[in-house]
Structure formats: structure tokens, C-alpha cells
Write a protein that holds these residues in place. Structure first.
Motif, PDB file in Angstrom:
ATOM      1  N   ASP A 236       0.895  -1.135   0.071  1.00  0.00           N
ATOM      2  CA  ASP A 236      -0.260  -0.125  -0.251  1.00  0.00           C
ATOM      3  C   ASP A 236       0.891   1.214  -0.083  1.00  0.00           C
ATOM      4  O   ASP A 236       1.846   1.323   0.804  1.00  0.00           O
ATOM      5  CB  ASP A 236      -0.840  -0.119   1.162  1.00  0.00           C
ATOM      6  N   SER A 237       0.671   2.274  -0.746  1.00  0.00           N
ATOM      7  CA  SER A 237       1.599   3.482  -0.902  1.00  0.00           C
ATOM      8  C   SER A 237       0.534   4.758  -1.194  1.00  0.00           C
ATOM      9  O   SER A 237      -0.241   4.492  -1.835  1.00  0.00           O
ATOM     10  CB  SER A 237       2.542   3.087  -2.058  1.00  0.00           C
ATOM     11  N   ARG A 238       1.244   5.588  -0.835  1.00  0.00           N
ATOM     12  CA  ARG A 238       0.456   6.989  -1.037  1.00  0.00           C
ATOM     13  C   ARG A 238       1.701   7.937  -1.402  1.00  0.00           C
ATOM     14  O   ARG A 238       2.832   8.052  -0.618  1.00  0.00           O
ATOM     15  CB  ARG A 238      -0.039   7.548   0.178  1.00  0.00           C
ATOM     16  N   ARG A 239       1.568   8.563  -2.663  1.00  0.00           N
ATOM     17  CA  ARG A 239       2.670   9.510  -3.100  1.00  0.00           C
ATOM     18  C   ARG A 239       2.908  10.577  -2.097  1.00  0.00           C
ATOM     19  O   ARG A 239       1.949  11.301  -1.745  1.00  0.00           O
ATOM     20  CB  ARG A 239       2.175  10.170  -4.433  1.00  0.00           C
ATOM     21  N   GLY A 240       4.284  10.569  -1.746  1.00  0.00           N
ATOM     22  CA  GLY A 240       4.541  11.753  -0.995  1.00  0.00           C
ATOM     23  C   GLY A 240       4.418  11.334   0.401  1.00  0.00           C
ATOM     24  O   GLY A 240       5.058  12.062   1.294  1.00  0.00           O
ATOM     25  N   LYS A 241       3.887  10.318   0.667  1.00  0.00           N
ATOM     26  CA  LYS A 241       3.366  10.114   2.123  1.00  0.00           C
ATOM     27  C   LYS A 241       4.240   8.531   2.751  1.00  0.00           C
ATOM     28  O   LYS A 241       4.400   8.648   3.975  1.00  0.00           O
ATOM     29  CB  LYS A 241       1.969   9.534   2.524  1.00  0.00           C
ATOM     30  N   GLY A 242       4.362   7.836   1.806  1.00  0.00           N
ATOM     31  CA  GLY A 242       5.285   6.422   2.102  1.00  0.00           C
ATOM     32  C   GLY A 242       4.565   5.278   1.648  1.00  0.00           C
ATOM     33  O   GLY A 242       3.723   5.343   0.751  1.00  0.00           O
ATOM     34  N   THR A 243       5.217   4.205   2.127  1.00  0.00           N
ATOM     35  CA  THR A 243       4.856   2.928   1.622  1.00  0.00           C
ATOM     36  C   THR A 243       4.767   1.740   2.699  1.00  0.00           C
ATOM     37  O   THR A 243       5.708   2.067   3.504  1.00  0.00           O
ATOM     38  CB  THR A 243       5.822   2.527   0.294  1.00  0.00           C
ATOM     39  N   THR A 244       3.878   1.030   2.637  1.00  0.00           N
ATOM     40  CA  THR A 244       3.777  -0.070   3.852  1.00  0.00           C
ATOM     41  C   THR A 244       3.714  -1.493   2.980  1.00  0.00           C
ATOM     42  O   THR A 244       2.986  -1.805   2.064  1.00  0.00           O
ATOM     43  CB  THR A 244       2.652  -0.010   4.553  1.00  0.00           C
ATOM     44  N   PHE A 245       4.652  -2.226   3.374  1.00  0.00           N
ATOM     45  CA  PHE A 245       4.525  -3.648   2.858  1.00  0.00           C
ATOM     46  C   PHE A 245       4.038  -4.392   3.965  1.00  0.00           C
ATOM     47  O   PHE A 245       4.404  -4.643   5.198  1.00  0.00           O
ATOM     48  CB  PHE A 245       5.961  -4.363   2.685  1.00  0.00           C
ATOM     49  N   THR A 246       3.053  -5.320   3.740  1.00  0.00           N
ATOM     50  CA  THR A 246       2.497  -6.097   4.786  1.00  0.00           C
ATOM     51  C   THR A 246       2.653  -7.776   4.232  1.00  0.00           C
ATOM     52  O   THR A 246       2.189  -8.201   3.334  1.00  0.00           O
ATOM     53  CB  THR A 246       1.050  -5.778   5.040  1.00  0.00           C
ATOM     54  N   ILE A 247       3.340  -8.359   5.262  1.00  0.00           N
ATOM     55  CA  ILE A 247       3.623  -9.815   5.082  1.00  0.00           C
ATOM     56  C   ILE A 247       2.834 -10.466   6.034  1.00  0.00           C
ATOM     57  O   ILE A 247       2.697 -10.271   7.203  1.00  0.00           O
ATOM     58  CB  ILE A 247       5.209  -9.922   5.560  1.00  0.00           C
ATOM     59  N   LYS A 248       2.105 -11.563   5.576  1.00  0.00           N
ATOM     60  CA  LYS A 248       1.326 -12.472   6.515  1.00  0.00           C
ATOM     61  C   LYS A 248       1.921 -13.893   6.251  1.00  0.00           C
ATOM     62  O   LYS A 248       2.106 -14.446   5.288  1.00  0.00           O
ATOM     63  CB  LYS A 248      -0.094 -12.526   6.098  1.00  0.00           C
ATOM     64  N   ILE A 249       2.272 -14.256   7.312  1.00  0.00           N
ATOM     65  CA  ILE A 249       2.926 -15.630   7.104  1.00  0.00           C
ATOM     66  C   ILE A 249       2.486 -16.675   8.435  1.00  0.00           C
ATOM     67  O   ILE A 249       2.000 -16.082   9.470  1.00  0.00           O
ATOM     68  CB  ILE A 249       4.444 -15.819   7.579  1.00  0.00           C
ATOM     69  N   PRO A 250       2.200 -17.941   8.214  1.00  0.00           N
ATOM     70  CA  PRO A 250       1.955 -18.920   9.190  1.00  0.00           C
ATOM     71  C   PRO A 250       2.733 -18.978  10.324  1.00  0.00           C
ATOM     72  O   PRO A 250       3.978 -18.901  10.364  1.00  0.00           O
ATOM     73  CB  PRO A 250       1.611 -20.115   8.365  1.00  0.00           C
ATOM     74  N   LEU A 251       2.365 -19.293  11.457  1.00  0.00           N
ATOM     75  CA  LEU A 251       3.085 -19.581  12.584  1.00  0.00           C
ATOM     76  C   LEU A 251       4.098 -20.626  12.566  1.00  0.00           C
ATOM     77  O   LEU A 251       5.061 -20.560  13.060  1.00  0.00           O
ATOM     78  CB  LEU A 251       2.158 -19.823  13.862  1.00  0.00           C
ATOM     79  N   THR A 252       3.666 -21.694  11.798  1.00  0.00           N
ATOM     80  CA  THR A 252       4.320 -23.082  11.657  1.00  0.00           C
ATOM     81  C   THR A 252       3.936 -23.497  10.364  1.00  0.00           C
ATOM     82  O   THR A 252       2.890 -23.307   9.848  1.00  0.00           O
ATOM     83  CB  THR A 252       4.144 -24.103  12.979  1.00  0.00           C
TER      84      THR A 252
END
Length: 693
Positions: free
Chosen positions: A537-553
């Protein structure tokens, strides 16, 4: 120099312990550099770390590592005496300490890969000696005398210094016959006693420096000269509990213990005549001599901490065996020969077996779980180094470092983390001048957070930089010919997803660090390899967020079995909110795109019919004839339709064979497969990918 074959059994322990200590060192250095000061505890901890690495590397005969660690130890010996000396060399000391840490890590990695450590640390040692001279108030020309000669408490001749008279206690220690490396065992014993003494020396002095001292220690024993900071009793407890100590005796003690005859300081080369009650005795008898004169040997002794380092391959094998045990248990309980039989005692025993299997699984899983704090800490170091090289000011904020994941997953996501943090530092965070011109704070910010949501770990890596440029992404995508539909039909999520395609980069210049997009396909593949997903997710001039979802095991999950036609699917219990029957006339509606929706307590949720999604024949097509299961992943919720629920089942997750990779089954909503008790195959549904469709 190659490692001595006799030391090979200890190599794995040396590598593990040294890496652990160096991680602790980095953590202390980063924290203290930010505050521009070193507390007394931090100085003592760094001294202890380098002292331990010096001794263990000397034992393994890695001279470069040992010499550099000794030089660092000398500098921190000076700081222990006068902490205010730090102000004279603050910035230079932190720089050379980080260089030393990198050198030691590189050498240990070389030892791990090839069994050799061959790099020369002389430049760093010379810089440390120069800083030590400055701290002592000398000019660089006065630094000809090595720091260790000026700071060491004993001379190299093997006899105690003139201050030995101020040390009231003398204890002679004998090690077990044939234990080998007596000089290193003596050094390690001194290390254990150091924090309990206001003064500490030994005969012979610096036992770790010369392997030839082993014969002297075997012949005359090892004499400890000390001034206990609290009581002699504490020291004796440590000696009693030390590995390979055969016996000991108190020779002199001005604090009340009677002195035995023949003090070793007067005749160091003459074999002692040990008291009949102590020297010939085994460890339990050794404690009797001091006990008779009021020592605490007969009192309670602190229990040692029972920690064992285990090879990860053995843990992997244990996990595989537990998985096979779970599968075999299902085969026994679900055996078709038992159908229709009333076997109360059998099922009672089966329930007890399931309970024990669950407990065994939980214990094995907990053994493999590690906190993310170590991984987060490594990112601190990357940010610190890049700030200096790129002349940027960036604060790294970490949250949820105590969140635990499987060790395999922790290792698999280390490279993706490094890629994303480097990309954010190099390409996303603007220079201080740019940020001020844009009305932003001069200091940029990168935030890494982790939390446990519904059986999976959600990790967010966010920056407050310039954000992703959709125009530049489209331009590069057109040049590479990777657009599959008109640009106007791409959603923001799809545009951002383009940067994770192989070879995609919007960076115009090749720098030491990759621009955002370089290596992002590797990031995506590594995350997906452990059953995870990544979104942007990103907004010009505001920043970017990478979201990683992984299983516990990756190993064993509690799942609900669903049937669709003749096929069986398994849906992880953690993804299920509820299941219910519905009235198609009252609860089903359609949105403007014709998507089938279910109205549930005033809210609408999209409906996924599994038989349509996977093209599977089934006689159950009417909603009122089947079952609807509401699933969730993160903040997304939807409903899936199946023929019926078959019941809860614990399953072992098996990855798909490699030749299925070209079908991208994970994107279809399948995360793996499992073998059921009757030998049939069940496909495991991935709620996250189902919802993303």
C-alpha cells in the motif's frame, strides 16, 4: 589456519556462542551510540563478551579473532577503570567497534563455511591501540607499548603482579585427570569468578595464552589469588559447580579460613603436598575440607541452569516424526475396519492418545519457536550503516519483537526484510534537504511491527518516504511488455504488485543498494515459499507499507474437513468464524457486478462456491442443501460454500510437488495437501488467498 582436528567436536558450539555474543554486542553498541554514552553495565557486558570470545577463539587457535578480541578487551578495561574516558574517543570508538564486530562475524562465517579464519585484523588493532593511548592521555607517539601490557593485571612471565599482596585469598584447584586443555579450563574458571571479585589474579597468569602451561597446572594445580567482593563462600560454590574440577583447597584467607601449608607463591615449581582429606578425593570429598572450617559446602548449592544446544537438523527430524505420528494416529482411529463397531474402551484410549500427541506436538513446536527481536535487531544495524553512507537521518521503530515464529520461517524471511529495509533507505526515504523542502521532519522513519492474528503472523514494514510513483511503474511495465490489460483497468493494488515481477525496477542509477523493485521478486518468492503473502500500500509523498502474512508454523494444523463432490478439503480452524445453513430466498443478494452476496446480521459478504472455483462436479448446488462457512484473514471476511462438514481433524501439512509450481496453486487458494487416516489426499485451503481473489 585450518582447525585442529581435535577441536572439531567443539566447533559448532564455538560458532553458535560467538554469533550469539556478537548479536548482543551489536545491540549494546546501537543502543549506546544513540544515547552517545556507555553505562557501567554496558561497559562490563562488552568487556565480558570480548573476554569470552578471546578465550574461546584462543582455545580453538583462531589467532586473528583472539588477538582482535583481546585488543577490544584492553580498551574496555580502561573504560571500566574510568568511564569518563569515553568522551575523548566516543565517535571513533563506536565506528571501530562496529568494524570489529563485522570482522569477527565475517571470520566466524568463514570458519563455519571452510573451517578457517585467515583475515588480518592488524589495522583495527592499531586503531584500538591508538584510541587506548588517547584515553590514557598519551600522544600517539607514546602508543608503542601495547595496550595489553599497560592494562593487564599481571605480567607475561606467569607470576602475579606486585598487587598480589592485596589479595587475601588463595585457592589451589586441581582438574580431573585426562580432561585436557587444562589452561583453557583454568581461564574459563577465572571468567566465572571475575564478577565475584574486587581483585583476581592467578598462578600461572594468563593461562589461556600458552598451551604449554597445561603440564604445570596438572603438576602443581592452578592457584587463584582473589579478593572476594562479598564472601569467599560464593566463590567456593562456583568452583564446586564448575565442570572438570576434581578438588580444591583454601591455602590462605585473611578473612577467617585457616591457611594450609606450602603456599604456592613461594614455591610455584614444586609439587604441592595436598592435604590427605582434600587432594586425592573426588568432587564430593573436595567440598569436605572447606566445610569443616565453616565453608558453605554443606549448605544449599545453587542448581545449574539446564540448557542444551541442539542441532536444528535434529529438531527438524523430530518435527517430521511427530507429523508421521499424527498421521498414523489418524489412520488407526479412522480405520475402516472399525466402522459400525461399538468400542468404548478403544475410543477412550484413543482420546488419551490424542491428548498425549497434542502435548508432544506443542512441546516440539515451542522448541522451534524463536522471537522476531533478533531479526529486528539486525535491521537496526543496516539502518545505522546506511545512514552514515547515504548521509540520511532515519529512525527505525520496532514493535512486537517478542512475537514468536518457527525458526525455519524466521530464517526464510531474513533476506526479504533486508531487501525491503535497504530499498526503503536507498530509494524511498528522501535526503534531509528534500524532506525539509517538502515540509517533512528532517529525520525519516521506518517502522517494523509484528503481531499474531488468528494463527498467522502479520508483519508490516512502513516508511514515510516519497511513496511509489504509479506513472514510473506503468512506464517501466510498458517497456518490459508485462501489462496484460488496459492501464485504466488496473487497481492501485495491481499497480503496486507489478514491482514484484522479476527484473522490475524504477531506479535509474545502479547504486551499492538496490532501488525499490530490485530483488522484490525474490522477496515475494521467499515469503511464498513459507506459505506467506505480501501486499503493498502506498501514497505518493506519504510513504509505503509492505504487509507480510506468514503462518506460525509449517508443520501441523487443526483443520475442519469439507466435502465438495468426491473431493475433501481441509480449512484451518483459525480461519473459520462460523458455519451455518441459509435460506437462499431471504439471505442471498447480488451486487452491481453480479457477485453473489450473503446478508448476515445486516452485513453483506461475498460468496465463494468451491465447486465453481475449482470446476468440480457435485450434486449439491443449491445453497440450502449445503453448508456455508464464514472465513476471515486479517480484516477481510467472506463466505465459502461446500457440500458438508465432515468434522475436525489434525493434519500434517505437506507442500505440493515442485512440478505443480507452474499452476500457481497458492494463488488459487490452496496452500498444500495432507494425507488422511484412510490414505486419501486432502487439499488444504488458504483463506488469505481465497479472500484476495
Amino acid at each position: 589456519m585450518a582447525i585442529d582436528p581435535s577441536m572439531e567436536p567443539m566447533l559448532e558450539t564455538f560458532i553458535y556462542e560467538s554469533n550469539t555474543l556478537l548479536d548482543q554486542l551489536d545491540e549494546i553498541l546501537l543502543e549506546s551510540e544513540k544515547s552517545k554514552s556507555l553505562t557501567g553495565d554496558q561497559i562490563n557486558e562488552i568487556f565480558r563478551i570480548m573476554h569470552t570470545i578471546k578465550g574461546s577463539s584462543a582455545m580453538m587457535e583462531f589467532t586473528g579473532i583472539s588477538t582482535l578480541a583481546h585488543a577490544v578487551e584492553d580498551v574496555f578495561f580502561l573504560l571500566r577503570e574510568q568511564p569518563d574516558r569515553l568522551s575523548k574517543v566516543s565517535e571513533a570508538l563506536f565506528d571501530v567497534m562496529f568494524q570489529a564486530s563485522d570482522f569477527l562475524k565475517g571470520e566466524i562465517e568463514s570458519v563455519e563455511n571452510s573451517g578457517e579464519a585467515a583475515e588480518d585484523p592488524r589495522e583495527m588493532i592499531a586503531e584500538l591501540e591508538r584510541l587506548a593511548a588517547i584515553m590514557r592521555g598519551e600522544t600517539p607517539a607514546d602508543a608503542g607499548t601495547p595496550a595489553d601490557e599497560k592494562a593487564a593485571p599481571a605480567d607475561p612471565a606467569g607470576t602475579p603482579s606486585g598487587d598480589a599482596a592485596a589479595l587475601p585469598c588463595r585457592i589451589r584447584v586441581y582438574f580431573e585427570d585426562g580432561c585436557q586443555m587444562e589452561n583453557i579450563r583454568a581461564f574459563m574458571l577465572l571468567s566465572q569468578l571475575r564478577d565475584l571479585c574486587d581483585g583476581l589474579e592467578s598462578i600461572p597468569a594468563h593461562p589461556e595464552s600458552d598451551a604449554s602451561l597445561c603440564q604445570e597446572i596438572i603438576k602443581n594445580g592452578f592457584v587463584i589469588l582473589c579478593k572476594p567482593s562479598s564472601s569467599l563462600d560464593d566463590l567456593l560454590r562456583v568452583i564446586e559447580g564448575s565442570v572438570n574440577v576434581k578438588t580444591y583447597e583454601v591455602l590462605e584467607d585473611d578473612t577467617g579460613h585457616p591457611a594450609a601449608s606450602n603456599p604456592p607463591a613461594e614455591t610455584p615449581d614444586v609439587p604441592a603436598s595436598p592435604a590427605p582429606a582434600s587432594a586425592p578425593a573426588a568432587a564430593p570429598t573436595a567440598a569436605a575440607a572447606p566445610a569443616a572450617s565453616g565453608s558453605p559446602a554443606s549448605g544449599p548449592v545453587k542448581a545449574k541452569q539446564s540448557l542444551v544446544s541442539v542441532n536444528q537438523a535434529k529438531l527438524d527430524q523430530l518435527m517430521d516424526l511427530v507429523g508421521e505420528l499424527v498421521t498414523t494416529e489418524s489412520m488407526v482411529v479412522g480405520n475402516t475396519d472399525l466402522r459400525g463397531l461399538h468400542l468404548d474402551n478403544f475410543y477412550k484410549s484413543a482420546r488419551e492418545l490424542r491428548k498425549l500427541t497434542d502435548e508432544l506436538q506443542d512441546i516440539v513446536m515451542s522448541m522451534r519457536m524463536v522471537p522476531l527481536s533478533g531479526l529486528f535487531q539486525r535491521m537496526n544495524r543496516i539502518v545505522r550503516d546506511m545512514c552514515k553512507k547515504l548521509d540520511k537521518h532515519v529512525d527505525l521503530i520496532t514493535e512486537g519483537g517478542d512475537t514468536e515464529v518457527d525458526k525455519t520461517i524466521n530464517e526464510a524471511i531474513a533476506d526479504p526484510f533486508m531487501h525491503m529495509v535497504r530499498n526503503a533507505m536507498d530509494h524511498a526515504i528522501e535526503s534531509p534537504e528534500e524532506r525539509l523542502a517538502m515540509g517533512k521532519p528532517e529525520h525519516g522513519r521506518i517502522t517494523i511491527s509484528a503481531k499474531n492474528i488468528g494463527g498467522e503472523i502479520v508483519i508490516a514494514i512502513a516508511d514515510d518516504g516519497r511513496g511509489l510513483d504509479t506513472d514510473a511503474i506503468f512506464k517501466k511495465a510498458r517497456e518490459n511488455g508485462i501489462l496484460t490489460k488496459p492501464e485504466s483497468e488496473y487497481s492501485d493494488r495491481e499497480i503496486f504488485g507489478l514491482i514484484m515481477l522479476p527484473g522490475f525496477s524504477t531506479n535509474k542509477e545502479v547504486t551499492e543498494y538496490s532501488g525499490r523493485g530490485v530483488g522484490m521478486d525474490v522477496v515475494r518468492k521467499n515469503v511464498e515459499k513459507v506459505g506467506g503473502t505480501i501486499s503493498i500500500d502506498s501514497r505518493r509523498g506519504k510513504g509505503t507499507t509492505f504487509t507480510i502474512k506468514i503462518p506460525l508454523t509449517l508443520a501441523i494444523v487443526d483443520g475442519m474437513e469439507l466435502s465438495v463432490g468426491d473431493s475433501i478439503f481441509t480449512l484451518p480452524i483459525t480461519s473459520i468464524k462460523q458455519s451455518f445453513k441459509i435460506d437462499e430466498d431471504k439471505q442471498v443478494i447480488y451486487d452491481t457486478d453480479g457477485t453473489e452476496m450473503i446478508m448476515l446480521r445486516g452485513e453483506c459478504f461475498p460468496l465463494i462456491r468451491l465447486h465453481q472455483l475449482f470446476g468440480m462436479p457435485t450434486a449439491v448446488t443449491e445453497l440450502q442443501d449445503g453448508i456455508v462457512i464464514q472465513i476471515e484473514s486479517g480484516d477481510k471476511v467472506a463466505c465459502i460454500f461446500a457440500d458438508e462438514l465432515l468434522g475436525e481433524q489434525q493434519v500434517v501439512v505437506k507442500p505440493f510437488p515442485a512440478f505443480f509450481n507452474k499452476y500457481e496453486l497458492k494463488r488459487l487458494g490452496l496452500s498444500g495437501c495432507s494425507i488422511l487416516g484412510d490414505g486419501s489426499i486432502s487439499l488444504i485451503l488458504d483463506a488469505n488467498n481465497l479472500l484476495n481473489r
